[in-house]
Design a protein around this motif. Structure first.
Motif, short mmCIF file in Angstrom:
data_model
loop_
_atom_site.label_atom_id
_atom_site.label_comp_id
_atom_site.label_asym_id
_atom_site.label_seq_id
_atom_site.Cartn_x
_atom_site.Cartn_y
_atom_site.Cartn_z
N VAL A 81 58.93 20.51 27.67
CA VAL A 81 59.70 19.76 26.66
C VAL A 81 59.01 19.88 25.31
O VAL A 81 59.64 20.18 24.29
N LEU A 82 57.69 19.65 25.29
CA LEU A 82 56.95 19.75 24.03
C LEU A 82 56.94 21.18 23.51
O LEU A 82 57.02 21.40 22.30
N GLN A 83 56.86 22.15 24.40
CA GLN A 83 56.90 23.55 23.97
C GLN A 83 58.23 23.87 23.32
O GLN A 83 58.29 24.54 22.29
N ALA A 84 59.32 23.36 23.91
CA ALA A 84 60.66 23.60 23.33
C ALA A 84 60.76 22.95 21.95
O ALA A 84 61.32 23.54 21.03
N LEU A 85 60.21 21.74 21.79
CA LEU A 85 60.22 21.10 20.48
C LEU A 85 59.42 21.90 19.47
O LEU A 85 59.82 22.05 18.31
N TRP A 86 58.26 22.39 19.90
CA TRP A 86 57.42 23.22 19.02
C TRP A 86 58.18 24.48 18.59
O TRP A 86 58.21 24.83 17.42
N ASP A 87 58.77 25.15 19.57
CA ASP A 87 59.51 26.38 19.27
C ASP A 87 60.66 26.11 18.31
O ASP A 87 60.87 26.86 17.36
N TRP A 88 61.39 25.03 18.54
CA TRP A 88 62.50 24.68 17.66
C TRP A 88 62.00 24.41 16.25
O TRP A 88 62.57 24.88 15.28
N GLY A 89 60.92 23.66 16.14
CA GLY A 89 60.36 23.36 14.83
C GLY A 89 59.85 24.58 14.11
O GLY A 89 59.97 24.70 12.88
#
Length: 98
Positions: A81-89
């Protein structure tokens, strides 16, 4: 989604989880890894994450007492979940546009 966001609310929470994704840590190790985070904020975040079932506190007997913080299995599932948020950002436009 609301449950996940509630567990991660508050400034610094995702950074505490990030550090614990790297392995269990003592309070002082977390302080060194997050030097701009106040003691109160770190204590609050660890308590919040504990209440959410994301972090467990392991207190070992002895003097001084040794306390380690680790992610629960539920907490480890936040990694993607945090990786997806990082990638999106990282993909977001820098000028604030859509």
């Amino acid at each position: 989604m609301e449950i996940t966001l509630a567990a991660l609310h508050g400034r610094w929470t995702t950074l505490v989880v990030r550090e614990l994704l790297r392995g269990d840590r003592s309070y002082s190790e977390l302080r060194v890894a997050l030097p701009t985070l106040s003691d109160k904020a770190l204590s609050d975040r660890l308590a919040q994450l504990g209440e959410a079932g994301v972090v467990e506190r392991d207190r070992r007997p002895g003097w001084p007492p040794r306390v380690r913080y680790a992610l629960t299995p539920r907490g480890h599932r936040l990694g993607p979940v945090l990786q997806a948020l990082w990638d999106w950002g990282a993909e977001a436009p820098r000028d604030g546009g859509a």
